[in-house]
Design a protein around this motif. Structure first.
Motif, short mmCIF file in Angstrom:
data_model
loop_
_atom_site.label_atom_id
_atom_site.label_comp_id
_atom_site.label_asym_id
_atom_site.label_seq_id
_atom_site.Cartn_x
_atom_site.Cartn_y
_atom_site.Cartn_z
N ASP A 166 0.84 -1.19 0.00
CA ASP A 166 0.00 0.00 0.00
C ASP A 166 0.87 1.24 0.00
O ASP A 166 1.95 1.26 0.61
N GLY B 159 -6.56 7.72 -0.49
CA GLY B 159 -7.63 7.12 -1.24
C GLY B 159 -8.18 7.99 -2.35
O GLY B 159 -9.07 7.56 -3.10
N SER C 181 -3.94 10.47 -9.66
CA SER C 181 -4.74 9.48 -8.94
C SER C 181 -3.94 8.80 -7.85
O SER C 181 -2.73 8.59 -7.97
N GLU D 74 -3.44 2.38 -6.19
CA GLU D 74 -4.00 1.25 -5.45
C GLU D 74 -2.89 0.44 -4.81
O GLU D 74 -3.01 0.01 -3.67
N THR D 75 -1.83 0.21 -5.56
CA THR D 75 -0.70 -0.54 -5.03
C THR D 75 0.61 0.07 -5.55
O THR D 75 0.62 0.77 -6.56
#
Length: 227
Positions: free
Chosen positions: A2, A38, A92, A95-96
């Motif tokens: 993460d 997020g 953005s 996500e990973t």
């Protein structure tokens, strides 16, 4: 892993890699400003030729950075670019993040033309050939002539590409092994193959070595994103 696990400090240097309108990859230096977990990452806007670079919403990029003892890489999409009150780029939230630890023994395959001088002999024998792989501790050399025995000290000279620079580089090494090639391989005109260990103490030479090896490892781990 993460993104939050990186605990990226503000001001961390980043490299943004995009594909331009001609289909060619371009790299820009940026810095990490902050994050909305997020939601978005906030980055400084890079400069190119003295001017602020322009990015369009929806443009894809690969972002990479050196962290701790490795390299972090993730894909991102441009969301917006602002100029007031400060030039900022919003991308953005990943996500990973791909993470690859860098070990001293990590080797990368290369094809660098080299010249080699044996400095352990009075005659200072020379040969040319290729550096076939390299790490921060040593390399595999493929030469036209057998100019060294195990234990001999040699000097390897070449040019290495680091980002947009071609750097002249020389480094001292000791021959640790000699690889016997097959008859078919000998016909390829580079029959003398050595495994060498770097024994250089000059800081400038070592800086070029680390910059080259690490840049190649980062490049191998960078996602090839297109617009």
């Amino acid at each position: 892993m993460d993104f939050a696990e990186l605990k990226l400090p503000h001001g961390t240097s980043l490299q943004l890699r995009v594909t331009n309108s001609s289909g060619q990859p371009e790299s820009f230096a940026s810095r990490f400003v902050g994050a909305l977990p997020g939601r978005s990452l906030i980055l400084s806007v890079p400069r190119a030729a003295g001017k602020l670079a322009r990015f369009r919403p929806g443009q894809r990029m690969a972002v990479r950075m050196m962290v701790a003892n490795g390299v972090g890489v993730f894909a991102a999409t441009v969301e917006a670019q602002s100029s007031e009150p400060f030039p900022l780029l919003y991308v953005s939230y990943p996500e990973t993040v791909q993470f690859k630890g860098i070990r001293k023994s990590t080797r990368i395959a290369v094809e660098l033309p080299i010249s080699v001088e044996n400095v352990s002999t009075i005659s200072s024998e020379n040969s040319k050939g290729l550096m076939a792989d390299v790490s921060v501790s040593g390399a595999r050399l493929e030469l036209k002539d057998a100019v060294a025995d195990i234990g001999d000290e040699i000097v390897v000279r070449t040019q290495v590409p680091v980002e947009n620079l071609n750097l002249d580089w020389s480094i001292r090494a000791v021959v640790r092994s000699r690889v016997e090639r097959s008859t078919q391989e000998q016909n390829q005109a580079l029959p003398a193959v050595y495994g060498v260990e770097f024994v250089e103490n000059a800081q400038e030479s070592l800086l070029v070595l680390y910059a080259y090896v690490y840049s190649q490892i980062v490049a191998d781990q960078t996602p090839q994103d297109s617009d």
